[in-house]
Design an enzyme around this catalytic site. Structure first.
Site: not given
Length: 528
Positions: A114, A341
């Protein structure tokens, strides 16, 4: 006085709260309170995975440095090193409670990549790691004889007292969302694992329960909070016109997806050498900038070049969701927009979850352990939840053994909770106004003048909600709005106090501020 029925009261049922409960229950009685059902948590919505050094070619030091770099130099290095070193044991513990992580062809745990990571180290279960982990934790908690679960119970205020040793927490006041009864639950210690506060913003990947309840309660009780200016915005939330929110995991970019403009051209390497795998704050600002430049409601993720079947096999949730809105990812681009988020700040907590109030612990997203600094590294959040929950449980059990006490026993109280047609609409309008205000003035890009306007308007809303509360009594909708306004104020004040741009806090100069006010912060999209 009667001893409390439970040693520890845990507010929140995500990975942090349930990990604490399972660890502490080996030596004590634990009550888990959750505002919704046991399974409705931020954890359940986490797609990507859990970062851990399991590959011999990787190292703790690399994971530490990746985390420090993502945090823009504002991480607490000691906390980062502790978390990284405990990660392999945390993965092993999760496997022990039946979390079945994906395996590579060799039989070892499969490791993904990621943004911000220099090595493949993301342990995952397809693209629903959070949901699978949540389910395993729930099953273990339900089976444990020393853990009680009470659902649809909302924490209202912490019960505190002051002695020569300082302020300490001896329980929590709770609203039963079914009966509307208010009661006070005493405990040896209270654990805040209530998750984040994404609902403070107009556009968020967080579920509706993420209203910053634990953080707001702690702040009102006088607990220290930290790093509230650093809120992480995910660059790839699925763009839809029906108001539904769905996260497109960063792991998809780790597997090769590229952010592109509407014409399909790449642009991220103009902003960062890592391109689409740059840290999230960089990517979110880049996406916003290009949307504004092109006056486009969204940008796109391109997975068309990936091997046939890869998205369907490795990211089944994303593939299925796209197919339900008639997007064939093998031949079409995926429309995406940024959304709030993750809350990088929170209630200040040490390596053992201890806060500035005695017998009050904070873990998970509600806490600020310092591991995220100014910007969280992808897949460190679930890891933080497990590692610091276990550390907090060990310390809390020692506290129980060394210095138990009998808090005052409180009886049930009734809530007036007056409610009439029109009041709910009034509360909803206040909440929507606050969310829009925070998105526009304290969101991905901020300015001093905008933050000052935000602060002034928040005060007006707070006074209005105070008046509403005097009429309605304690109701879930009003209490959540009060909590969100508390969090909004904390974010705004912290953002005003930090005049330099760093990590998730990006503040513009006066001339840029003028341009932003003339051309809205972001094209409006339909979003809950």
């Amino acid at each position: 006085m009667k001893a409390p029925d439970f040693d520890f009261v845990v507010l929140g049922s995500g990975i942090a709260g349930l990990s604490f409960a399972l660890q502490a229950a080996a030596h004590s009685c634990v009550l888990v309170l959750c505002k919704s059902s046991l399974s409705e948590t931020n954890t359940a919505y986490a797609q990507g995975g859990i970062a851990a050094v399991l590959d011999p070619t990787d190292s703790f030091e690399q994971h530490v440095q990746d985390t420090l770099e993502a945090g823009a130099g504002l991480c607490k290095e000691m906390a980062v090193r502790y978390m990284v070193q405990e990660a392999p044991a945390a993965i092993e513990w999760l496997q022990g409670i039946a979390v079945h992580f994906d395996e590579a062809a060799s039989g070892d745990i499969a490791l993904g990549l990621e943004g911000g990571h220099s090595h493949h180290r993301i342990v995952h279960v397809k693209d629903h790691t959070g949901r699978s982990t949540q389910q395993a934790l729930e099953e273990a908690v339900r089976r444990h004889p020393n853990i009680s679960v009470q659902e649809f119970q909302m924490g209202i205020e912490l019960l505190t007292d002051t002695s020569n040793a300082g302020t300490f927490c001896y329980g929590v006041q709770v609203l039963d969302l079914h009966t509307q009864e208010i009661r006070s639950i005493p405990a040896q210690a209270v654990v805040l694992a209530t998750g984040g506060s994404g609902q403070v913003y107009q556009y968020t990947t967080n579920p509706g329960i993420a209203t910053g309840d634990g953080l707001a309660m702690a702040a009102r009780a006088g607990a220290e909070v930290q790093n509230m200016e650093f809120f992480q915005f995910h660059p790839t939330s699925l763009y839809q016109t029906n108001g539904e929110v769905f996260l497109i995991s960063e792991a998809l970019r780790g597997a090769g997806a590229e952010l592109v403009l509407p014409d399909g051209s790449h642009f991220m390497h103009q902003y960062h050498p890592l391109g689409s795998l740059a840290p999230r704050d960089v990517v979110a600002r880049a996406v916003l900038t290009e949307m504004q430049r092109l006056n486009s409601p969204c940008l796109y993720l391109d997975v068309r070049h990936l091997p046939p079947g890869k998205v369907q096999q490795e990211f089944p949730s994303i593939y299925h969701k796209c197919s339900t809105i008639d997007i064939d990812v093998t031949s079409q681009l995926i429309p995406v927009v940024p959304a709030a988020h993750y809350q990088c700040g929170g209630v200040r907590a040490d390596l053992h979850g201890r806060t500035s109030l005695n017998r009050l612990y904070a873990i998970g997203e509600a806490a600020c352990t310092g591991v995220h600094g100014a910007n969280r590294l992808a897949s460190n959040s679930l890891l933080e939840g497990v590692v610091f929950a276990q550390s907090a449980a060990e310390q809390a059990v020692r506290l129980l053994e060394q210095s138990p006490f009998i808090p005052a026993f409180a009886i049930a109280e009734n809530s007036p909770a007056y409610w009439w047609p029109g009041m709910q609409a009034e509360v909803f309008q206040c909440r929507a106004r606050m969310q829009r205000l925070m998105w526009e003035q304290a969101g991905i890009v901020r300015s001093v003048s905008g933050l000052m306007r935000c602060e002034a308007q928040l005060k007006v809303l707070q006074q209005k909600v105070k008046y509403i509360t005097s009429l309605t009594g304690i109701k879930q909708e009003v209490q959540e709005l009060q909590n969100l306004l508390t969090v909004a104020e904390l974010i705004t004040k912290a953002a005003l106090a930090r005049r330099e741009s760093v990590g998730g806090h990006f503040i513009v100069e006066a001339q840029t501020d003028r341009l932003l006010s003339e051309n809205s912060m972001i094209p409006q999209v339909a979003r809950k």
